[in-house]
Design a protein around this motif. Structure first.
Motif, mmCIF file in Angstrom:
data_model
loop_
_atom_site.group_PDB
_atom_site.id
_atom_site.type_symbol
_atom_site.label_atom_id
_atom_site.label_comp_id
_atom_site.label_asym_id
_atom_site.label_seq_id
_atom_site.Cartn_x
_atom_site.Cartn_y
_atom_site.Cartn_z
ATOM 1 N N LEU A 68 0.826 -1.208 0.000
ATOM 2 C CA LEU A 68 0.000 0.000 0.000
ATOM 3 C C LEU A 68 0.862 1.262 0.000
ATOM 4 C CD1 LEU A 68 -2.860 -0.865 2.527
ATOM 5 C CD2 LEU A 68 -3.086 -0.532 0.074
ATOM 6 N N ALA A 69 1.910 1.251 0.830
ATOM 7 C CA ALA A 69 2.766 2.431 0.953
ATOM 8 C C ALA A 69 3.444 2.775 -0.361
ATOM 9 C CB ALA A 69 3.814 2.208 2.043
ATOM 10 N N VAL A 70 3.740 1.750 -1.151
ATOM 11 C CA VAL A 70 4.413 1.976 -2.432
ATOM 12 C C VAL A 70 3.410 2.030 -3.580
ATOM 13 C CG1 VAL A 70 6.140 1.070 -4.038
ATOM 14 C CG2 VAL A 70 6.495 0.843 -1.581
ATOM 15 N N GLY A 71 2.425 1.147 -3.527
ATOM 16 C CA GLY A 71 1.509 0.987 -4.644
ATOM 17 C C GLY A 71 0.462 2.067 -4.788
ATOM 18 N N VAL A 72 0.155 2.789 -3.723
ATOM 19 C CA VAL A 72 -0.841 3.867 -3.830
ATOM 20 C C VAL A 72 -0.251 5.137 -4.463
ATOM 21 C CG1 VAL A 72 -2.327 5.431 -2.514
ATOM 22 C CG2 VAL A 72 -2.326 2.989 -1.990
ATOM 23 N N PRO A 73 0.893 5.644 -3.992
ATOM 24 C CA PRO A 73 1.391 6.910 -4.560
ATOM 25 C C PRO A 73 2.056 6.774 -5.924
ATOM 26 C CG PRO A 73 2.859 6.158 -2.818
ATOM 27 C CD PRO A 73 1.685 5.231 -2.817
ATOM 28 N N LEU A 74 2.706 5.644 -6.213
ATOM 29 C CA LEU A 74 3.465 5.533 -7.458
ATOM 30 C C LEU A 74 2.607 5.673 -8.716
ATOM 31 C CD1 LEU A 74 6.306 2.897 -6.874
ATOM 32 C CD2 LEU A 74 6.454 5.381 -7.031
ATOM 33 N N PRO A 75 1.431 5.035 -8.822
ATOM 34 C CA PRO A 75 0.597 5.272 -10.016
ATOM 35 C C PRO A 75 0.184 6.731 -10.168
ATOM 36 C CG PRO A 75 -0.148 3.314 -8.846
ATOM 37 C CD PRO A 75 0.851 3.986 -7.964
ATOM 38 N N ILE A 76 -0.017 7.422 -9.048
ATOM 39 C CA ILE A 76 -0.374 8.844 -9.118
ATOM 40 C C ILE A 76 0.790 9.650 -9.684
ATOM 41 C CG2 ILE A 76 -1.088 10.855 -7.763
ATOM 42 C CD1 ILE A 76 -2.235 8.885 -5.700
ATOM 43 N N ILE A 77 1.980 9.381 -9.167
ATOM 44 C CA ILE A 77 3.176 10.094 -9.645
ATOM 45 C C ILE A 77 3.406 9.825 -11.126
ATOM 46 C CG2 ILE A 77 5.677 10.266 -9.405
ATOM 47 C CD1 ILE A 77 5.295 9.572 -6.421
ATOM 48 N N LEU A 78 3.276 8.551 -11.525
ATOM 49 C CA LEU A 78 3.497 8.191 -12.927
ATOM 50 C C LEU A 78 2.433 8.820 -13.826
ATOM 51 C CD1 LEU A 78 5.306 6.553 -14.811
ATOM 52 C CD2 LEU A 78 3.809 4.581 -14.453
ATOM 53 N N ALA A 79 1.188 8.845 -13.355
ATOM 54 C CA ALA A 79 0.118 9.452 -14.152
ATOM 55 C C ALA A 79 0.360 10.951 -14.335
ATOM 56 C CB ALA A 79 -1.231 9.209 -13.474
ATOM 57 N N VAL A 80 0.835 11.623 -13.295
ATOM 58 C CA VAL A 80 1.156 13.044 -13.394
ATOM 59 C C VAL A 80 2.289 13.256 -14.395
ATOM 60 C CG1 VAL A 80 2.067 15.045 -12.141
ATOM 61 C CG2 VAL A 80 0.311 13.607 -11.086
ATOM 62 N N MET A 81 3.282 12.387 -14.361
ATOM 63 C CA MET A 81 4.393 12.493 -15.313
ATOM 64 C C MET A 81 3.899 12.296 -16.743
ATOM 65 S SD MET A 81 7.253 10.361 -13.136
ATOM 66 C CE MET A 81 8.509 10.459 -14.408
ATOM 67 N N PHE A 82 2.998 11.324 -16.955
ATOM 68 C CA PHE A 82 2.415 11.130 -18.281
ATOM 69 C C PHE A 82 1.648 12.382 -18.721
ATOM 70 C CE2 PHE A 82 2.114 6.247 -17.672
ATOM 71 C CZ PHE A 82 3.425 6.114 -18.095
ATOM 72 N N ASN A 83 0.923 12.972 -17.790
ATOM 73 C CA ASN A 83 0.100 14.138 -18.110
ATOM 74 C C ASN A 83 0.943 15.344 -18.507
ATOM 75 O OD1 ASN A 83 -2.667 15.326 -18.094
ATOM 76 N ND2 ASN A 83 -1.797 16.643 -16.500
ATOM 77 N N GLU A 84 2.172 15.396 -18.014
ATOM 78 C CA GLU A 84 3.048 16.531 -18.306
ATOM 79 C C GLU A 84 3.805 16.375 -19.623
ATOM 80 O OE1 GLU A 84 3.338 19.469 -16.560
ATOM 81 O OE2 GLU A 84 1.543 18.640 -15.640
ATOM 82 N N LEU A 85 3.756 15.203 -20.232
ATOM 83 C CA LEU A 85 4.443 14.990 -21.510
ATOM 84 C C LEU A 85 3.692 15.715 -22.617
ATOM 85 C CD1 LEU A 85 5.365 11.176 -21.308
ATOM 86 C CD2 LEU A 85 6.890 13.128 -21.028
ATOM 87 N N ARG A 86 4.406 16.442 -23.423
ATOM 88 C CA ARG A 86 3.786 17.213 -24.511
ATOM 89 C C ARG A 86 3.887 16.490 -25.859
ATOM 90 N NH1 ARG A 86 1.563 18.682 -20.974
ATOM 91 N NH2 ARG A 86 1.592 20.701 -19.891
ATOM 92 N N ASN A 87 4.871 15.625 -26.029
ATOM 93 C CA ASN A 87 5.008 14.856 -27.261
ATOM 94 C C ASN A 87 4.042 13.668 -27.210
ATOM 95 O OD1 ASN A 87 5.879 13.002 -29.313
ATOM 96 N ND2 ASN A 87 7.879 14.019 -29.338
#
Length: 285
Positions: A68-87
């Motif tokens: 839970l400690a790892v699996g809850v925040p990591l998808p959020i962080i990765l999704a934010v990183m995907f959202n910031e990609l412009r290409n």
């Protein structure tokens, strides 16, 4: 349209619940569920008083809370990183690559873990030996087993876990970002002040659902990775129920352990949902 899924839910999830009464009986297939002798809470008392009770609970909570400690925040962080990609092309390729492990069978995932971490000829240990180190038995080490289990699961599921957050971010009006940029906000400030608050209801719901299965560690993967060397930290409730109920044919005892497991999950889910109701506007009910 709802008739078929509701019928399936009732047949496969609600009707079998009557079988939970074998937790309070000394069940025998010869007598059946209703005619087996009643023993009350004897199976629960046996489990609570067993010398392995504490170890099994601790192992289950250690792996589950770690996940839970790892699996809850990591998808959020990765999704934010995907959202910031412009290409868009690069974004599509990276997202697809992150999704692929989710479609790989658990058996194959465990085989890959064994292959990479083998102390004899695994790639990781070969690299360790190349740099002058000593090979490490990752799977056979009780201390390392939780780390290998959790992080291999994260690698498999983190990309797929970003889907719901990516969908939530797609509903954020772009004019909010444009207005923020005009006012001089940085990308990090936009993430903190616009993106995260917008997807917070989704984060709360996903977190509540995740904590609702805190005592239910993945059975198949644990069983496949389990061996005599790592049993001290790999024996969890799900594998213990399997060994007691299927291998030893102690159906009533195994049912009592499963009932206890589900009861704890329900209590945790209820408490976390109450907590979410008190401190946010989002909850399951």
């Amino acid at each position: 349209m709802m008739l078929l899924p509701l019928t399936s839910l009732i047949i496969w999830n609600y009707i079998p619940m009557y079988g939970i009464i074998i937790s309070f009986k000394d069940y025998s297939p010869a007598f059946g569920i209703w005619h087996s002798p009643w023993v009350g809470f004897a199976h629960f008392e046996r489990f609570f008083n067993a010398f392995y009770f504490k170890d099994v609970i601790v192992n289950t909570l250690r792996i589950s809370l770690y996940s839970l400690a790892v699996g809850v925040p990591l998808p959020i962080i990765l999704a934010v990183m995907f959202n910031e990609l412009r290409n868009k092309r690069y974004k599509s390729i990276v997202q697809t690559i992150s999704y692929i492990p989710n479609f790989i069978s658990v058996v194959i995932i465990v085989g890959m873990v064994m292959f990479f971490t083998s102390p004899a000829d695994g790639i990781i240990n070969s690299a360790i030996e190349y740099f002058g180190g000593t090979p490490i038995d990752f799977i056979g080490s009780p201390k390392l087993f939780p780390h290998v289990f959790v992080w291999s699961g994260i690698w498999q599921s983190v990309g797929w876990g970003t889907l719901i957050y990516t969908a939530a971010m797609s509903g954020i009006p772009q004019d909010q970002y444009e207005a923020a940029y005009i006012e001089g906000a940085s990308r990090l400030q936009c993430i903190r002040k616009i993106t995260i608050p917008a997807i917070m209801p989704t984060i709360v719901i996903c977190t509540i659902l995740a904590t609702g299965s805190v005592m239910s560690v993945g059975f198949e993967k644990v069983l496949l990775m389990q061996n005599d060397a790592n049993l001290a930290t790999s024996e969890v409730l799900s594998t213990y129920m399997y060994k007691a109920g299927i291998l030893n044919a102690e159906y009533s005892f195994s049912s009592a352990v499963g009932f206890f497991n589900n009861l704890i999950n329900f209590i945790v889910l209820y408490l976390v949902n109450k907590f979410a109701q008190k401190f946010s506007e989002t909850s399951l009910w």
